[in-house]
Design an enzyme around this catalytic site. Sequence first.
Site, mmCIF file in Angstrom:
data_model
loop_
_atom_site.group_PDB
_atom_site.id
_atom_site.type_symbol
_atom_site.label_atom_id
_atom_site.label_comp_id
_atom_site.label_asym_id
_atom_site.label_seq_id
_atom_site.Cartn_x
_atom_site.Cartn_y
_atom_site.Cartn_z
ATOM 1 N N ASP A 62 0.877 -1.162 0.000
ATOM 2 C CA ASP A 62 0.000 0.000 0.000
ATOM 3 C C ASP A 62 0.917 1.216 0.000
ATOM 4 O O ASP A 62 1.579 1.502 0.994
ATOM 5 C CB ASP A 62 -0.880 -0.013 1.253
ATOM 6 C CG ASP A 62 -1.821 1.185 1.312
ATOM 7 O OD1 ASP A 62 -1.680 2.111 0.489
ATOM 8 O OD2 ASP A 62 -2.702 1.204 2.200
ATOM 9 N N TYR A 164 -7.490 16.450 -10.257
ATOM 10 C CA TYR A 164 -6.830 15.676 -11.303
ATOM 11 C C TYR A 164 -5.766 16.525 -11.998
ATOM 12 O O TYR A 164 -4.619 16.095 -12.189
ATOM 13 C CB TYR A 164 -7.885 15.201 -12.290
ATOM 14 C CG TYR A 164 -7.438 14.226 -13.342
ATOM 15 C CD1 TYR A 164 -6.548 13.202 -13.055
ATOM 16 C CD2 TYR A 164 -7.953 14.303 -14.637
ATOM 17 C CE1 TYR A 164 -6.171 12.287 -14.024
ATOM 18 C CE2 TYR A 164 -7.601 13.394 -15.610
ATOM 19 C CZ TYR A 164 -6.699 12.389 -15.304
ATOM 20 O OH TYR A 164 -6.339 11.488 -16.270
ATOM 21 N N LYS A 168 -1.602 15.876 -11.928
ATOM 22 C CA LYS A 168 -0.806 15.625 -13.129
ATOM 23 C C LYS A 168 0.210 16.738 -13.369
ATOM 24 O O LYS A 168 1.344 16.486 -13.803
ATOM 25 C CB LYS A 168 -1.718 15.433 -14.335
ATOM 26 C CG LYS A 168 -2.616 14.204 -14.234
ATOM 27 C CD LYS A 168 -1.818 12.939 -13.960
ATOM 28 C CE LYS A 168 -2.680 11.693 -13.904
ATOM 29 N NZ LYS A 168 -1.913 10.484 -13.537
#
Length: 270
Positions: A62, A164, A168
Site C-alpha cells: 500500500d 486531477y 498531473k
Amino acid sequence: MANDGERNEAQTGSVALVTGASRGVGRGVALGLLSAGFRVYGTGRSIDQADLPREVRRVRCDHLNDEDTAHVFEVIRSECRALDLVVNCAWGGYEKMVEGGAFTWTVPFWEQPMHRWSGMMDAGVRAAYVCSAHAARMMTPRHRGLIVNISFWAAQRHLGNTIYGIAKAATDKMTSDMAVELKPFDIPVIALYPGLVRTEAVLAAAERGAFDLSTSESPEFIGRVINALFRDPNLMSRTGRVLVAAAAAKEFGVLDIDGSSPPVLTLADI
C-alpha cells in the site's frame, strides 16, 4: 549513461519495478516489460490476486504506507542488489467515482469529496516521489537507471476535475526537477502520457457507450514504449521532458500488441 551496445547486452535480466501493477496501465506495463526480457517486480494492494504471469515478482504494497514502500526496495536490494527501471503507475484517483448514486468526478472543486485528494495526491504523486527517492538511492552509485512517471494531459488543460489537473501538473513538475538533480548521475527521468488505454475500467465503460475505442491503446503498449526508451542511447537528451507514448512509439517503430500504430493525440484532441 550506458552506450547502445551496453544497453542491448544488459537488456535481458534488467530489473524493473512497476508500481500499481495489479490492474490497468500498471499491469500492462509489467506485462510489456516482462515480454521484453526484464525481471519485473510489481506492487499493489491487491497484487496477490492480480492476473499476472508467475514470472512477475509480486510484492504487496500500500503506497500510502511508507514502511510498505521501503519493504519493496529492501526485497529488490536483497534479491537483485540493483534496480534499472522504475515506472510509477500507482494511482488512487479513480476509486469511488460514483457515490450515493451520483457521479462525483466532475462536480466543482468545492463539492469534491476529500478522499479524492488523498487518492490522487498521496496515493499518486506522493507515492511516485517516495518510490523515486528510494530508487535514486539504488541508482546513483551505479550511474545507471531510468525513472518514468505516468502522467496525462490534465496537467495542461482542465479535464473535468481540478484535483486531477493539480496531480498531473505536480507529476510533470516533479519529473522536471528530479531530472535536474539526477542529471549529474546520468539517470534520466521522464513523464509519459498514454492515450486512451483499454484498461478494465475503460472497457467496461465502452460497453455502455462512454468511449470510442478506435484510437485506443492496449495497456501493454505503454510497456513496449518504455522498453524502447530504456534502450535509447540518447535518452539523457530527453530527461525532464514530457513524452507522448504514441509519438515515441512512432519514432522507435514500436507497434501495439495487435500490430497497430496508435495515433498521436494532441492537446486539442483530448
